[in-house]
Each structure stands twice: as C-alpha cells, then as structure tokens.
Design an enzyme around this catalytic site. Structure first.
Site, PDB file in Angstrom:
ATOM      1  N   ASP A   1     -10.731 -10.572   4.516  1.00 35.21           N
ATOM      2  CA  ASP A   1     -11.190 -11.907   4.916  1.00 35.21           C
ATOM      3  C   ASP A   1     -12.362 -11.739   5.874  1.00 35.21           C
ATOM      4  O   ASP A   1     -12.679 -10.626   6.281  1.00 35.21           O
ATOM      5  CB  ASP A   1     -10.047 -12.683   5.605  1.00 35.21           C
ATOM      6  CG  ASP A   1      -9.484 -11.921   6.791  1.00 35.21           C
ATOM      7  OD1 ASP A   1      -8.490 -11.202   6.611  1.00 35.21           O
ATOM      8  OD2 ASP A   1     -10.060 -11.998   7.889  1.00 35.21           O
TER       9      ASP A   1
ATOM     10  N   GLU B   1       0.845  -1.201   0.000  1.00 33.22           N
ATOM     11  CA  GLU B   1       0.000   0.000   0.000  1.00 33.22           C
ATOM     12  C   GLU B   1       0.877   1.246   0.000  1.00 33.22           C
ATOM     13  O   GLU B   1       0.600   2.224  -0.678  1.00 33.22           O
ATOM     14  CB  GLU B   1      -0.871   0.039   1.251  1.00 33.22           C
ATOM     15  CG  GLU B   1      -1.970  -0.990   1.277  1.00 33.22           C
ATOM     16  CD  GLU B   1      -2.730  -0.898   2.580  1.00 33.22           C
ATOM     17  OE1 GLU B   1      -3.951  -0.814   2.513  1.00 33.22           O
ATOM     18  OE2 GLU B   1      -2.112  -0.903   3.653  1.00 33.22           O
TER      19      GLU B   1
HETATM   20  N1  ADE Z   1      -6.318  -8.045   9.461  1.00 33.27           N
HETATM   21  C1  ADE Z   1      -6.855  -8.584   8.347  1.00 33.27           C
HETATM   22  N2  ADE Z   1      -7.605  -9.657   8.667  1.00 33.27           N
HETATM   23  C2  ADE Z   1      -7.534  -9.792  10.018  1.00 33.27           C
HETATM   24  C3  ADE Z   1      -8.069 -10.715  10.922  1.00 33.27           C
HETATM   25  N3  ADE Z   1      -8.825 -11.724  10.495  1.00 33.27           N
HETATM   26  N4  ADE Z   1      -7.789 -10.567  12.235  1.00 33.27           N
HETATM   27  C4  ADE Z   1      -6.991  -9.552  12.661  1.00 33.27           C
HETATM   28  N5  ADE Z   1      -6.448  -8.654  11.837  1.00 33.27           N
HETATM   29  C5  ADE Z   1      -6.721  -8.773  10.521  1.00 33.27           C
END
Ligand code: ADE
Length: 253
Positions: A217, A13
């Site tokens: 996610d 980024e």
């Molecule tokens: N950053 C991106 N995905 C995450 C997750 N599942 N838990 C903590 N930080 C994150």
C-alpha cells in the site's frame, strides 16, 4: 555451522517457505512456533515476527539466544512512501530508523538512547545477496505481477526503511510523519512495524541482518490493490521466489 533465521511477517509467506524445509521440526520458544529444517544445505529457522517492534524483538532474541541463529533475514510487506515506490515493488533495506522514537530533549529526536545513532545499517554482504535475489524474483514473477497490477514488473529499490508501532493509513498522517523524519535528515522509502527492532537486536548480538519488503500500500487512504488478494497473489509468491534465489547464494556463510 551457520544457522539462517528467516522471519516472516505473514503466515501466508511462511507457509510457502515451510514447504521447502526438509525434515521440519516445530520448536516452541516464548510462546512462538519456530520451524527448523534443512534448505539448500543450510540449517534454517522459520519464525513469524508477530506485529510491532516489541513482538519482533522478542522473536529475534528467541531465535538468537534460544536457537543459535547466526544470520537473520526478514521478509514482509510495507507501505511505500518514497517517490516512485509503488504497490508491488520490492524494497531491500540498507538501514532502519524508528519513526516513533523520541527521547528529546534528553537525546535528539529519532536517536536510540545510548547508541549514539538514529539509524542501524543492515549487513552489506547479506544485503547485496538479497538485492540480487529480489531482482531475480521480480524478473521471474513478471507475468503474474502484470496480470494483477497491469505494470510490466516490480521495481526493486534499496534504501532506508522506517519502523514504528503504528499502521500508517492516511495522507495527512503520512505527510506529517515524512516532514518530521525529513527534519531529522531521514527520507525513508517504506514504512512498516518491525524491521528497526530486529535490526537493533541483531546489532546488539553482532548478527548479520538483511530485510526485504513487498509494497502492499502507499500508507494513504487509497487502496490500489485489495490487501488479502495482494498477500495471496503477490507477497507470498515473492517471499518464496526471493528466498529460493537467496538460499543457494549463501553457500559460503
Ligand atoms: N505494513 C504494510 N503497510 C503498512 C503501513 N501502511 N504502515 C505500517 N506498516 C505497514
């Protein structure tokens, strides 16, 4: 003069943002490389937060104490945990809570000891501008987004984000985390590992802070999109598009 610090979670980024700086100079503080330069007439500092609350707090303190940042913005990725928060969506933070903070029975669970509160709010003015810039990026990148996810465009959400020193990556773990937070009256849209720490440092110094996270996610065991590909194809273009739309709106800082 105002100095805007842009904290990124990922080197990918930062690379896109760095290319936008005029006359970039690399400075060293607390073992970190921080880039200073001009962007759209603003004095801008670019730094990587590193991972976790302590690292992010150190970086933020170095930016404010050492380099005179007057405004702080964070761009990074997060796990989407609110209803309807999908991979590729954007979440603009209005407030932060630390999901792993528990000084009970001395203080209620999640309360930041001696602050008398468990949530820290983002600056409303800066957040409104970031929200507008995020909408504009989501519209501008709709075609690219559609190719990767099959969905028309990403939705921009605004609300509470929970931070903690844990990568949340299991349905059972996530469920337990959400139940604990709900019992304390918190229903976050996303979970990540730095934002609440940056918010606390900015609160301590009286520095306006805003944050946006691209959802990488769902903090469960199902990987909807390959993470490295997601970062390259989605998170990095978003960081650049959001900041490119955000910077011109700061002319009155
Ligand atoms: N950053 C991106 N995905 C995450 C997750 N599942 N838990 C903590 N930080 C994150």
């Amino acid at each position: 003069m105002a100095t805007l610090a842009i904290l990124s979670a990922l080197a990918e980024e930062q690379q896109g943002l760095l290319a936008c700086l005029s006359q970039p100079v690399c400075l060293r503080r607390a073992g970190r490389e921080i880039w200073r330069g001009g962007w759209q007439g603003q004095d801008v500092l670019l730094a990587l937060s590193r991972i976790g609350k302590v690292a992010a707090a150190t970086t933020t303190t170095a930016l404010i104490e050492g380099l005179g940042a007057t405004h702080v913005v964070f761009t990074g990725v997060a796990g989407g945990i609110g209803p309807g928060v999908q991979v590729g969506d954007l979440v603009v933070a209005t407030e932060f809570v630390q999901h792993d903070l528990d000084a009970s029975p001395l203080f209620p669970r999640f309360e930041i000891p001696l602050y008398g509160r468990s949530r820290l709010g983002c600056d409303p003015g800066l957040t409104a501008l970031l929200l507008r810039a995020s909408e504009s990026a989501a519209t501008g990148l709709a075609g690219q987004f559609n190719q990767i996810t099959g969905r028309a465009r990403s939705t921009v959400h605004a609300g509470l984000i929970a931070s903690g020193d844990r990568f949340v990556s299991g349905a059972a773990e996530l469920h337990a985390l959400q139940q604990r937070l709900l019992a304390g009256g918190h229903a976050p849209l996303a979970v990540e590992m730095e934002g609440a720490a940056v918010a606390q440092v900015c609160f301590d110094y009286g520095i306006p802070f805003a944050a946006v996270r691209t959802i990488s996610d769902r903090a469960d065991d199902a990987a909807h999109v390959d993470f490295p590909r997601f970062v390259r194809d989605v998170a990095s273009p978003y960081a650049l598009a959001i900041m490119s739309a955000f910077l011109p709106s700061l002319s009155n800082l």
